[in-house]
Design a protein around this motif. Structure first.
Motif, PDB file in Angstrom:
ATOM      1  N   ARG A  85      -5.610  41.734 -43.803  1.00 33.04           N
ATOM      2  CA  ARG A  85      -5.514  42.714 -42.521  1.00 33.04           C
ATOM      3  C   ARG A  85      -4.179  42.263 -41.929  1.00 33.04           C
ATOM      4  O   ARG A  85      -4.059  40.954 -41.700  1.00 33.04           O
ATOM      5  N   PRO A 117      -1.211  42.951 -38.611  1.00 32.51           N
ATOM      6  CA  PRO A 117      -1.197  44.178 -37.473  1.00 32.51           C
ATOM      7  C   PRO A 117       0.046  45.189 -37.727  1.00 32.51           C
ATOM      8  O   PRO A 117       0.790  44.637 -38.678  1.00 32.51           O
ATOM      9  N   PRO A 154       2.067  45.321 -31.318  1.00 30.30           N
ATOM     10  CA  PRO A 154       1.071  45.734 -32.205  1.00 30.30           C
ATOM     11  C   PRO A 154       0.732  47.104 -32.037  1.00 30.30           C
ATOM     12  O   PRO A 154       0.333  47.299 -30.868  1.00 30.30           O
ATOM     13  N   GLN A 211      -4.484  49.048 -37.924  1.00 28.38           N
ATOM     14  CA  GLN A 211      -4.142  47.870 -38.443  1.00 28.38           C
ATOM     15  C   GLN A 211      -3.947  48.046 -39.959  1.00 28.38           C
ATOM     16  O   GLN A 211      -4.497  49.043 -40.494  1.00 28.38           O
ATOM     17  N   ARG A 212      -3.178  47.275 -40.368  1.00 27.62           N
ATOM     18  CA  ARG A 212      -2.790  47.279 -41.853  1.00 27.62           C
ATOM     19  C   ARG A 212      -4.093  46.616 -42.730  1.00 27.62           C
ATOM     20  O   ARG A 212      -4.406  45.697 -42.465  1.00 27.62           O
TER      21      ARG A 212
END
Ligand code: SF4
Length: 338
Positions: free
Chosen positions: A106, A108, A117, A122-123
């Motif tokens: 995970r 930002p 961010p 979130q990625r």
């Protein structure tokens, strides 16, 4: 607060068609029969994972056999994995050990302009194999994968690679490069082979179903459409099919297995960041507006029709349980939603 995760696959889906994204990621409907090509890719991926976890070839093949949809699919995947072990085991034994296999991350999602961010997403993603200074991504494709092929050129446009550099960093690795490990799927299909008699001769029958002889009195072994002589055949067994693919791989190793480094320049990384940032902004806007435009240009792709085509045409319903199921975790490649 755990922000919702966006993955590369999700961003790609949104870019392709917002309606498809809505069905797949907001509503969580997935086709019950995953398309053959996708299923095969997942199957082979299991083999790669085993390979890096140093499971023996024998156990890896048993795993593939147990997960395949049918015996021919298993045979094809096994052949590819046998070839993979033969092609790479020695090379990889001499190389560095992975730090992690199938490593989820995970990270930002940052505004590339300000570095701040996102407060919306979130990625998330998964790195196939992570090493101390690089990572490796496995890909299976039906395309030509030789040096200089379109396949390799397209990789430089792939935002996924950029995201994964961030992912590696979130996992504590300052990745300098990504190695793409590409495997070409065998195009060979199960074929028809001649049926042999007890002496190993092919069987040719005439229109009356009688065995045909040559002028010399021997059994004829070739068909003749003009005379109505038909060679008797059967579908090859999964074992024969597997052996045929293995033989083809052995003769054309470089057509099946290629690895290449993809190095990203700062400017490319930045451009990919902007791509993802703006796509996720649009994603949010479409959600707030409750509007998910269809993209008829995307209904047909790679020779397949989008799984939601009949739904978009109004001839099928997402509630048809024989065709669609609702998944809780829309990121099936990840273990958790957030
Ligand atoms: S069928 Fe076409 S319009 Fe409908 S979701 Fe799929 S790609 Fe979009």
């Amino acid at each position: 607060v755990k922000l919702p995760v966006v993955t590369n696959t999700q961003v790609k889906t949104f870019r392709r068609c917002q309606r498809e994204h809505h069905y797949a990621y907001r509503l969580g409907y997935r086709a019950v029969d995953s398309v053959e090509a996708l299923r095969f890719g997942t199957l082979v991926h299991c083999g790669f994972e085993s390979y890096w976890l140093r499971v023996s070839l024998e156990d890896t093949l048993a795993l593939i056999t147990s997960k395949a949809a049918d015996e021919y699919e298993a045979a094809k995947a096994r052949a590819l994995i046998i070839g993979y072990f033969a092609r790479w085991r020695e090379v990889d034994d001499a190389g560095p050990l992975p730090v992690a296999v199938e490593a989820e991350f995970r990270a930002p999602l940052r505004n590339p302009e300000t570095g701040a961010p996102s407060r919306t997403y979130q990625r998330g993603g998964k790195l196939d194999v992570l090493f101390a200074d690089h990572y490796m991504e496995h890909k299976t494709t039906s395309e030509e994968i030789g040096v200089g092929s379109v396949y390799w050129k397209r990789l430089t446009l792939d935002a996924q690679i950029s995201t994964y550099f961030e992912g590696a960093s979130a996992l504590g690795v300052d990745a300098q490069r990504c190695v793409y490990d590409v495997v070409r799927k065998p195009g060979l299909r199960p074929s028809q082979v001649p049926i042999l008699d007890e002496h190993g001769c092919k069987i040719v029958l005439n229109a009356n179903g009688e065995r045909v002889r040559t002028a010399k009195g021997r059994f004829r072994e070739t068909a003749s459409a003009a005379d109505g002589y038909v060679l008797q055949t059967r579908t090859e067994t999964p074992e024969e099919y597997e052996s045929r693919i293995i033989a083809d791989i052995a003769e054309n190793v470089n057509r099946y297995y290629q690895r290449g480094d993809v190095v990203r320049f700062e400017s490319e990384l930045e451009e990919a960041e902007f791509d993802v940032w703006h796509l996720t902004r649009s994603m949010r806007e479409s959600e707030l507006a409750g509007r998910y435009p269809r993209n008829p240009d995307a209904c047909e792709r790679y020779g397949r029709t989008c799984v939601y085509f009949d739904v978009c045409c109004g001839t099928a319903s997402l509630d048809d349980a024989s065709r669609f199921e609702r998944v809780e975790n829309v990121h099936q490649e990840l273990s958790q939603v957030a």
